[in-house]
Design a protein around this motif. Structure first.
Motif, PDB file in Angstrom:
ATOM      1  N   UNK A  69       0.839  -1.198   0.000  1.00  7.66           N
ATOM      2  CA  UNK A  69       0.000   0.000   0.000  1.00  7.66           C
ATOM      3  C   UNK A  69       0.877   1.253   0.000  1.00  7.66           C
ATOM      4  N   UNK A  70       1.910   1.262   0.829  1.00  9.07           N
ATOM      5  CA  UNK A  70       2.809   2.425   0.880  1.00  9.07           C
ATOM      6  C   UNK A  70       3.494   2.671  -0.447  1.00  9.07           C
ATOM      7  N   UNK A  71       3.970   1.637  -1.096  1.00 10.77           N
ATOM      8  CA  UNK A  71       4.640   1.779  -2.394  1.00 10.77           C
ATOM      9  C   UNK A  71       3.684   2.345  -3.427  1.00 10.77           C
ATOM     10  N   UNK A  72       2.474   1.814  -3.459  1.00 11.20           N
ATOM     11  CA  UNK A  72       1.524   2.222  -4.490  1.00 11.20           C
ATOM     12  C   UNK A  72       0.852   3.560  -4.192  1.00 11.20           C
ATOM     13  N   UNK A  73       1.097   4.112  -3.031  1.00 10.02           N
ATOM     14  CA  UNK A  73       0.572   5.458  -2.737  1.00 10.02           C
ATOM     15  C   UNK A  73       1.680   6.503  -2.867  1.00 10.02           C
ATOM     16  N   UNK A  74       2.860   6.209  -2.294  1.00 12.54           N
ATOM     17  CA  UNK A  74       3.906   7.222  -2.190  1.00 12.54           C
ATOM     18  C   UNK A  74       4.989   7.121  -3.263  1.00 12.54           C
ATOM     19  N   UNK A  75       5.048   6.035  -3.996  1.00 12.28           N
ATOM     20  CA  UNK A  75       6.080   5.901  -5.036  1.00 12.28           C
ATOM     21  C   UNK A  75       5.721   6.784  -6.231  1.00 12.28           C
ATOM     22  N   UNK A  76       6.707   7.122  -7.050  1.00 15.90           N
ATOM     23  CA  UNK A  76       6.390   7.900  -8.269  1.00 15.90           C
ATOM     24  C   UNK A  76       5.402   7.132  -9.137  1.00 15.90           C
ATOM     25  N   UNK A  77       4.598   7.846  -9.848  1.00 16.40           N
ATOM     26  CA  UNK A  77       3.516   7.243 -10.638  1.00 16.40           C
ATOM     27  C   UNK A  77       4.033   6.261 -11.683  1.00 16.40           C
ATOM     28  N   UNK A  78       5.254   6.443 -12.151  1.00 17.91           N
ATOM     29  CA  UNK A  78       5.772   5.571 -13.202  1.00 17.91           C
ATOM     30  C   UNK A  78       6.130   4.173 -12.673  1.00 17.91           C
ATOM     31  N   UNK A  79       6.376   4.033 -11.357  1.00 18.76           N
ATOM     32  CA  UNK A  79       6.776   2.724 -10.815  1.00 18.76           C
ATOM     33  C   UNK A  79       5.670   2.060 -10.002  1.00 18.76           C
ATOM     34  N   UNK A  80       4.531   2.678  -9.899  1.00 20.48           N
ATOM     35  CA  UNK A  80       3.400   2.055  -9.196  1.00 20.48           C
ATOM     36  C   UNK A  80       2.847   0.925 -10.053  1.00 20.48           C
ATOM     37  N   UNK A  81       2.525  -0.173  -9.421  1.00 21.10           N
ATOM     38  CA  UNK A  81       1.995  -1.318 -10.168  1.00 21.10           C
ATOM     39  C   UNK A  81       0.566  -1.672  -9.783  1.00 21.10           C
ATOM     40  N   UNK A  82       0.009  -1.017  -8.730  1.00 19.91           N
ATOM     41  CA  UNK A  82      -1.372  -1.294  -8.317  1.00 19.91           C
ATOM     42  C   UNK A  82      -1.944  -0.003  -7.747  1.00 19.91           C
ATOM     43  N   UNK A  83      -2.774   0.678  -8.541  1.00 14.56           N
ATOM     44  CA  UNK A  83      -3.317   1.974  -8.131  1.00 14.56           C
ATOM     45  C   UNK A  83      -4.320   1.817  -6.989  1.00 14.56           C
ATOM     46  N   UNK A  84      -4.851   2.950  -6.541  1.00 16.51           N
ATOM     47  CA  UNK A  84      -5.607   3.060  -5.302  1.00 16.51           C
ATOM     48  C   UNK A  84      -6.632   1.967  -5.005  1.00 16.51           C
ATOM     49  N   UNK A  85      -7.504   1.520  -5.830  1.00 17.56           N
ATOM     50  CA  UNK A  85      -8.433   0.496  -5.304  1.00 17.56           C
ATOM     51  C   UNK A  85      -7.723  -0.805  -4.947  1.00 17.56           C
ATOM     52  N   UNK A  86      -6.422  -0.916  -5.308  1.00 14.79           N
ATOM     53  CA  UNK A  86      -5.586  -2.079  -4.960  1.00 14.79           C
ATOM     54  C   UNK A  86      -6.234  -3.401  -5.365  1.00 14.79           C
ATOM     55  N   UNK A  87      -6.636  -3.473  -6.607  1.00 11.49           N
ATOM     56  CA  UNK A  87      -7.306  -4.668  -7.113  1.00 11.49           C
ATOM     57  C   UNK A  87      -6.343  -5.853  -7.160  1.00 11.49           C
ATOM     58  N   UNK A  88      -5.103  -5.602  -7.535  1.00 10.51           N
ATOM     59  CA  UNK A  88      -4.129  -6.696  -7.591  1.00 10.51           C
ATOM     60  C   UNK A  88      -3.836  -7.234  -6.186  1.00 10.51           C
ATOM     61  N   UNK A  89      -3.807  -6.358  -5.180  1.00 13.10           N
ATOM     62  CA  UNK A  89      -3.618  -6.786  -3.794  1.00 13.10           C
ATOM     63  C   UNK A  89      -4.797  -7.638  -3.335  1.00 13.10           C
TER      64      UNK A  89
END
Length: 177
Positions: A69-89
């Motif tokens: 969750x921390x990576x996908x919220x605070x990481x730069x947008x280019x390296x995020x792999x699961x956006x906010x609804x966290x469907x992959x999680x």
């Protein structure tokens, strides 16, 4: 010694026909069947189920989810792999749960089978213990009745005193005569 002209397969078939508790051998195939050790899989599932029930697993799972969750919220947008609804999680957690539940059930079934065997052993030990106790109780009862028939020290003393008294009485009578 008579000679058996039957082939090896015929002799094997004749040995197994008489036994109904032995499954017949399936037809031979060109490709050997893979060996499946159900007990090894059961042991593995018990190890996994045991690990899933520890605090260590909860700590690892919590750390993984917080990192995700921390990576996908605070990481730069280019390296995020699961956006906010966290469907992959959600998919990963439901996949983990879908595998964990049957593994836990398999481990519970194996534990139930072990408990059933232990229960049978306990019943056998209990039955033997009861039989031993009943035997000892009968032996003690027979000893008590036997001791009741045995002459005690007080009984022998009283008999000796009465004999001495009789002898004294006779000796006095003999002295008078």
């Amino acid at each position: 010694m008579p000679r058996d002209d039957r082939s090896t397969d015929d002799r094997r078939w004749l040995r197994t026909v008489a036994r109904l508790d032995v499954p017949r051998e399936l037809r031979r195939t060109f490709v050997p069947r893979p060996a499946y050790d159900a007990d090894a899989f059961g042991r593995l599932s018990e190890r996994i189920a045991r690990f899933l029930g520890t605090g260590q697993f909860l700590v690892y799972m919590t750390a993984t989810i917080l990192f995700w969750v921390g990576w996908n919220i605070f990481a730069p947008a280019s390296v995020r792999f699961d956006e906010y609804p966290f469907i992959f999680l959600t998919l990963a957690l439901s996949l983990q749960a879908s595998y964990a539940a049957p593994l836990i059930l398999l481990a519970q079934n194996r534990q139930e089978a072990r408990d059933r065997v232990q229960y049978e052993r306990d019943r056998e030990v209990d039955a033997r213990s009861r039989a031993d106790m009943e035997f000892l109780a009968r032996e003690m009862a027979s000893l008590r009745t036997s001791i009741g028939e045995v002459a005690t020290r007080d009984f022998i003393r009283s008999e000796l005193r009465s004999l001495l008294a009789d002898l004294d009485l006779r000796s006095r009578e003999d002295d008078r005569v």
